[in-house]
Design a protein around this motif. Structure first.
Motif, short mmCIF file in Angstrom:
data_model
loop_
_atom_site.label_atom_id
_atom_site.label_comp_id
_atom_site.label_asym_id
_atom_site.label_seq_id
_atom_site.Cartn_x
_atom_site.Cartn_y
_atom_site.Cartn_z
N PRO A 158 -8.77 9.72 -1.82
CA PRO A 158 -7.46 10.19 -2.27
C PRO A 158 -7.33 11.71 -2.25
O PRO A 158 -6.46 12.25 -2.94
CB PRO A 158 -7.40 9.66 -3.71
CG PRO A 158 -8.82 9.72 -4.18
CD PRO A 158 -9.68 9.44 -2.96
N HIS A 174 -9.00 -1.25 0.04
CA HIS A 174 -9.71 -0.07 -0.46
C HIS A 174 -11.22 -0.27 -0.54
O HIS A 174 -11.95 0.67 -0.82
CB HIS A 174 -9.16 0.30 -1.84
CG HIS A 174 -9.71 1.58 -2.40
ND1 HIS A 174 -9.55 2.80 -1.78
CD2 HIS A 174 -10.44 1.83 -3.52
CE1 HIS A 174 -10.12 3.75 -2.49
NE2 HIS A 174 -10.68 3.18 -3.54
N ALA A 221 0.82 -1.22 0.00
CA ALA A 221 0.00 0.00 0.00
C ALA A 221 0.85 1.26 0.00
O ALA A 221 0.40 2.32 -0.46
CB ALA A 221 -0.94 0.00 1.20
N THR A 222 2.08 1.17 0.50
CA THR A 222 2.94 2.36 0.53
C THR A 222 3.56 2.67 -0.83
O THR A 222 4.13 3.75 -1.00
CB THR A 222 4.07 2.17 1.55
OG1 THR A 222 4.89 1.06 1.15
CG2 THR A 222 3.50 1.88 2.94
N SER A 265 -13.67 6.83 -2.30
CA SER A 265 -12.64 6.90 -3.32
C SER A 265 -12.82 8.14 -4.19
O SER A 265 -12.87 9.26 -3.69
CB SER A 265 -12.64 5.61 -4.15
OG SER A 265 -11.57 5.56 -5.04
N ALA A 319 5.06 6.76 -6.38
CA ALA A 319 4.77 7.00 -7.79
C ALA A 319 5.48 8.25 -8.31
O ALA A 319 5.87 8.32 -9.47
CB ALA A 319 3.26 7.14 -8.00
N PRO A 361 -4.27 1.22 -0.69
CA PRO A 361 -3.23 1.84 -1.53
C PRO A 361 -3.66 3.16 -2.16
O PRO A 361 -2.83 3.83 -2.78
CB PRO A 361 -3.00 0.78 -2.62
CG PRO A 361 -4.32 0.09 -2.74
CD PRO A 361 -4.92 0.08 -1.35
N ILE A 362 -4.93 3.54 -2.01
CA ILE A 362 -5.43 4.75 -2.66
C ILE A 362 -5.83 5.81 -1.62
O ILE A 362 -5.42 6.96 -1.70
CB ILE A 362 -6.62 4.42 -3.58
CG1 ILE A 362 -6.17 3.49 -4.71
CG2 ILE A 362 -7.24 5.70 -4.15
CD1 ILE A 362 -7.29 2.98 -5.57
N ARG A 407 -3.84 12.32 -0.35
CA ARG A 407 -2.74 11.44 -0.74
C ARG A 407 -2.43 11.54 -2.22
O ARG A 407 -1.27 11.46 -2.63
CB ARG A 407 -3.11 10.00 -0.38
CG ARG A 407 -1.97 9.02 -0.53
CD ARG A 407 -2.39 7.63 -0.11
NE ARG A 407 -1.27 6.72 -0.04
CZ ARG A 407 -1.36 5.44 0.30
NH1 ARG A 407 -2.55 4.93 0.62
NH2 ARG A 407 -0.30 4.65 0.33
N LEU A 408 -3.43 11.72 -3.03
CA LEU A 408 -3.23 11.81 -4.48
C LEU A 408 -3.47 13.23 -4.99
O LEU A 408 -2.56 13.86 -5.54
CB LEU A 408 -4.18 10.83 -5.19
CG LEU A 408 -4.10 10.78 -6.71
CD1 LEU A 408 -2.71 10.36 -7.14
CD2 LEU A 408 -5.13 9.81 -7.27
N THR A 445 2.18 3.42 -3.50
CA THR A 445 1.50 4.55 -4.14
C THR A 445 2.25 5.84 -3.90
O THR A 445 2.32 6.71 -4.78
CB THR A 445 0.06 4.66 -3.60
OG1 THR A 445 -0.62 3.42 -3.82
CG2 THR A 445 -0.69 5.78 -4.30
N ASP A 446 2.82 5.99 -2.72
CA ASP A 446 3.54 7.21 -2.40
C ASP A 446 4.87 7.30 -3.13
O ASP A 446 5.53 8.35 -3.09
CB ASP A 446 3.79 7.29 -0.88
CG ASP A 446 2.48 7.27 -0.10
OD1 ASP A 446 1.51 7.89 -0.57
OD2 ASP A 446 2.42 6.61 0.95
#
Length: 772
Positions: free
Chosen positions: A664, A742, A499-500, A635, A505, A701-702, A667-668, A502-503
């Motif tokens: 997200p 998720h 899951a980490t 999400s 990317a 992960p999101i 985080r995103l 994603t960070d």
């Protein structure tokens, strides 16, 4: 249906200050979509408003809930907003993946750093991204010209061996057709120009059609706002979700640019033949006049792209009709004139070698794209320095890195199509010269780029493996007193470690962008110096170097073709298979969430339909009933919920509570789009709505925490939730509890608890101003 819409109607007078109303929970699903039956946990649902594309549903027993408020004391009326048909549908939409470079370039526009008091610099940033988008259009059309005009009409039709293998080119071949009327070089080019011209027209049609189907919904009318930078996000401005004027202008400019590219490709060889010593003076003069007209129209296209950006501070319903109609028509007229000019009888003109100007065109496009990305990185750095945000990816340079990826995708797709068509037309590899040398060099550096990425991703995997070992001890601490189960512990720790990723990317994007820029510059230099393909250029070098060059050239060609096929195949599968869509859906839904501000041929923005839908529903329902409302988003649905809340008026916004889970937002979106979802924007959302709670898991992960500063952080973030809910078999969980990650946040008891707390905190009377 009529009964449902009548009972759920929001028409009516506004309630008085002392009235209390029914509570409503508006559910918004996330990536991958779902059915209203699953969202409402009832097989009998009724659509109360909307259409087949996006609609609001209720359970059949809740249709007339507003007329029976006593039956809903202590519990909300659930509604489900279903928007999955905006981003998925039949398998034909997989063709939208061919527009991926345009979508990625459009993303770069929204990734600028947060900046205040730098209005001109912000506009310059947007201008640079729009110019990058324009080069991508020219690159795509130039690739179509390379395939149709150069490889098919000029080289293959002009060579007996190639033309005899492909009978459909017989009428264009002077040898096969016995020097027929269409076999003249200029007339062959004029016929082949139909392919890139039709492609340009198809892009125009898709852009116009998708706008009418997805983005033509107008937001709620509000007064204009001051056009200055504030701490709030631009997503709350009246005209943010209605970009009709800009999209129409850019669509006209890009369509004209594509047609001008085709016209220049058709006329270039004829003009070069006319300029030779002793050439026809009249045709030479006409060629110069045509070039002047093409250059003048190209200058107008640049002016249109540079002249105007987005008008967000007001709902701009105007349309530059004369420009939108006349610019593409003018470019089409020049294409017709170029076809007539090239098709004129020229004794002694024969096709030999490659079509003139192909290598120069692709080299110029690659050079301009590289320079634009470098300047864009400098501008992003200047903007970041005015208001540094440590959470921003790559210190504010995420936009330039993504713009570089868009250029790389465009180059790979154009070079791949050219190389594959060349191999198909010339099976022996000896009858035609093939695509320009630069395209061969660009395909040859792809194995090197993949090697770099494999090494880097292996390093990331190693780091994740180390983290997994650390998480093994954490899992045992989270479930004290449980009997040891090594396999169970490893599965949970592996999920936490993955899951980490994603960070990470941002690092992958940075490495890919830098490697692409360096290798692309090397390909330009190598093609310019050697003027030969890598294998031929290294024939006098050491054996190892020669073998590596030949391997890279052959492997790059096949990798491009294989990647292109897999790209389309996976895209089609993603739109037909729900599980496959969930795997890659987050990237696609993020890309099409944003309005088309940099490229009009990008896939349509579903949020320009979804956000007004949600805004209208919340505003009209609260005004008509005076009730309490919780908008519950999972999400990507949480992003739509936040965007819709920003669009509400302050009085309505304070009647709304926000519940997000697997979100997200920070985080995103907060890291990649800091100017619109940065800390200041999310803090303002927390203060503007009545209350906000956010649920997340470390195995997700999101989704993640919102991370507001000070006391606001604990007020919003609730978590992390335990996942799985039970380590082993218990009385409450007699069967093994799954690792949810998720999905299925509603299965956690904390979800119902937080929803009840939000409903309890919402004041029943019309709220007054919040104390300062």
């Amino acid at each position: 249906m009529e009964r449902a819409q009548r009972h759920a109607s929001t028409d009516g007078p506004a309630p008085g200050p002392g009235e209390s109303g029914t509570a409503l929970e508006l559910l918004v699903h996330g990536v991958g979509g779902t059915t209203p039956q699953e969202m409402l946990n009832d097989p009998r649902t009724v659509r109360i408003t909307g259409d087949d594309t996006a609609a609001v549903f209720r359970r059949a027993e809740d249709v007339d809930a507003e007329s029976r408020p006593d039956d809903y004391r202590g519990r909300p009326v659930p509604e489900a907003y279903v928007w999955c048909n905006l981003t998925s549908g039949n398998s034909a939409r997989a063709l939208w993946l061919l527009l991926l470079p345009f979508m990625v370039a459009n993303l770069a526009h929204w990734m600028r750093p947060t900046a205040r008091g730098r209005k001109r610099t912000v506009r310059f940033y947007g201008l640079l991204v729009r110019l990058v988008g324009l080069t991508l259009t020219v690159l795509l059309v130039a690739a179509a010209c390379e395939v149709a005009l150069d490889l098919a009409a000029w080289q293959c039709a002009g060579t007996r061996a190639c033309a005899e293998q492909h009978s459909w080119l017989g009428f264009l071949s002077p040898d096969v057709s016995d020097h027929g009327w269409w076999s003249r070089p200029g007339r062959r080019l004029a016929v082949a120009a139909l392919v890139p011209a039709v492609l340009t027209g198809l892009l125009w049609y898709l852009s116009h059609r998708t706008w009418s189907a997805y983005e033509s919904e107008q937001p709620m009318s509000r007064g204009p706002e001051p056009d200055e930078e504030t701490g709030r996000t631009a997503l709350g401005r009246p005209g943010f979700w209605y970009g009709r004027r800009l999209v129409a202008r850019l669509r006209a400019a890009h369509t004209a640019a594509g047609l001008l590219t085709v016209a220049a490709a058709v006329a270039a060889s004829a003009a070069r033949f006319d300029r030779r010593p002793g050439g026809p003076a009249v045709l030479d003069t006409l060629g110069w006049l045509l070039y002047a007209a093409l250059a003048g129209t190209a200058a107008v296209v640049l002016w249109v792209v540079c002249r105007r950006g987005r008008s967000e501070n007001r709902l701009d319903q105007e349309l530059d009709e004369h420009l939108v109609r006349r610019l593409p028509l003018g470019a089409l007229l020049l294409l017709l004139l170029a076809s007539v000019y090239a098709g004129w009888e020229r004794p002694g003109w024969q096709s030999a070698g490659r079509l003139a100007g192909g290598g120069t065109t692709f080299g110029a496009i690659a050079l301009v794209q590289g320079l634009l990305v470098i300047v864009l990185a400098v501008v992003a750095h200047l903007l970041y320095r005015t208001h540094p945000d440590p959470r921003s990816v790559l210190r504010g340079r995420g936009g330039p890195a993504v713009a570089m990826l868009a250029c790389a995708l465009g180059g790979v797709m154009s070079g791949g199509v050219s190389q594959r068509v060349s191999d198909w037309l010339d099976g022996t590899g000896t009858s035609i010269d093939g695509p320009p040398v630069l395209l061969t060099w660009q395909s040859s550096v792809i194995p090197v780029l993949l090697l770099v990425l494999v090494v880097f991703c292996s390093w990331l995997g190693w780091r994740a493996w180390i983290l997994r070992g650390t998480e093994l001890g954490t899992v045992e601490l989270d479930y004290p007193g449980e009997p040891k189960d090594t396999a169970r512990t490893r599965r949970i720790a592996t999920t936490l470690a993955l899951a980490t990723l994603t960070d990470r990317a941002a690092l992958v994007v940075a490495v890919t962008a830098v490697a692409t820029l360096i290798l692309g510059a090397g390909a330009i230099v190598g093609a310019k110096i050697t003027e030969e393909a890598p294998g031929e250029a290294a024939r006098h070098a050491a054996t190892f170097v020669q073998g590596a060059a030949e391997t890279a050239q052959a492997l790059g060609s096949w990798l491009i073709g294989l990647g292109f096929i897999l790209f389309v195949t996976w895209g089609r599968r993603a739109y037909k298979d729900a599980s496959a869509r969930r795997t890659i859906g987050i990237l696609w839904d993020v890309g099409t969430f944003w309005p088309r501000a940099a490229h009009p041929f990008a896939p349509p923005c579903y949020a320009e339909r979804a956000v007004p839908d949600l805004t209208w529903r919340m505003a009209t329902w609260t005004r008509a009933t005076g009730g309490r409302l919780v908008i519950s988003g999972h999400s990507q649905g949480s992003v739509l919920a936040a965007a819709a809340a920003w669009q509400l008026t302050p009085s309505v916004r304070k009647r709304v509570a926000l519940l997000t889970y697997g979100s997200p937002l920070e985080r995103l979106y907060g890291r990649w789009f800091p100017a619109h979802f940065g800390p200041a924007a999310l803090s303002s959302l927390h203060h503007d709505v009545d209350c906000w709670r956010n649920l997340y898991r470390l195995t997700d992960p999101i989704g993640g925490p919102v991370r507001l500063s000070g006391d606001c952080g604990p007020e919003v973030d609730c978590g992390p939730l335990k996942d799985p809910l039970a380590y082993g078999r218990t009385a409450q969980h007699p069967l093994p509890a799954p690792i949810l990650g998720h999905s299925d946040y509603q299965a956690d008891p904390a979800f119902a608890e937080e929803r009840e707390r939000l409903l309890a905190r919402l004041r029943r009377e019309v709220p007054g101003p919040r104390p300062g």
